[in-house]
Design a protein around this motif. Sequence first.
Motif: not given
Length: 88
Positions: A38, A41, A61, A63-64, A70
């Motif tokens: 990982y 992010c 968030c 996006r993550c 991520q």
Amino acid sequence: MTPLILAANDTGAGTGGWVVLAVLAAAGYLIHCVIWPYRPCRKCGGAGRFRSPSGRAWRYCNRCNGKGAQLRAGRRIWTHIKGINRDR
């Protein structure tokens, strides 16, 4: 001929070194992805959340999904390669 003139005339000797360097860099990145799958992010900087505009509450968030991390692209490739070998 002197060694300096021979070195100046040799044009194709350096290309193999770049290929070896690229293969070593790719192998190093693959090992890095296996050990640390990982990455933080990019949007939230690894925090997983933001302060609301009022500053009193937090929001996660998008996006993550609030995880702060991520999966790396190299790890996705590694998982895909392992999945191909399992299918056989």
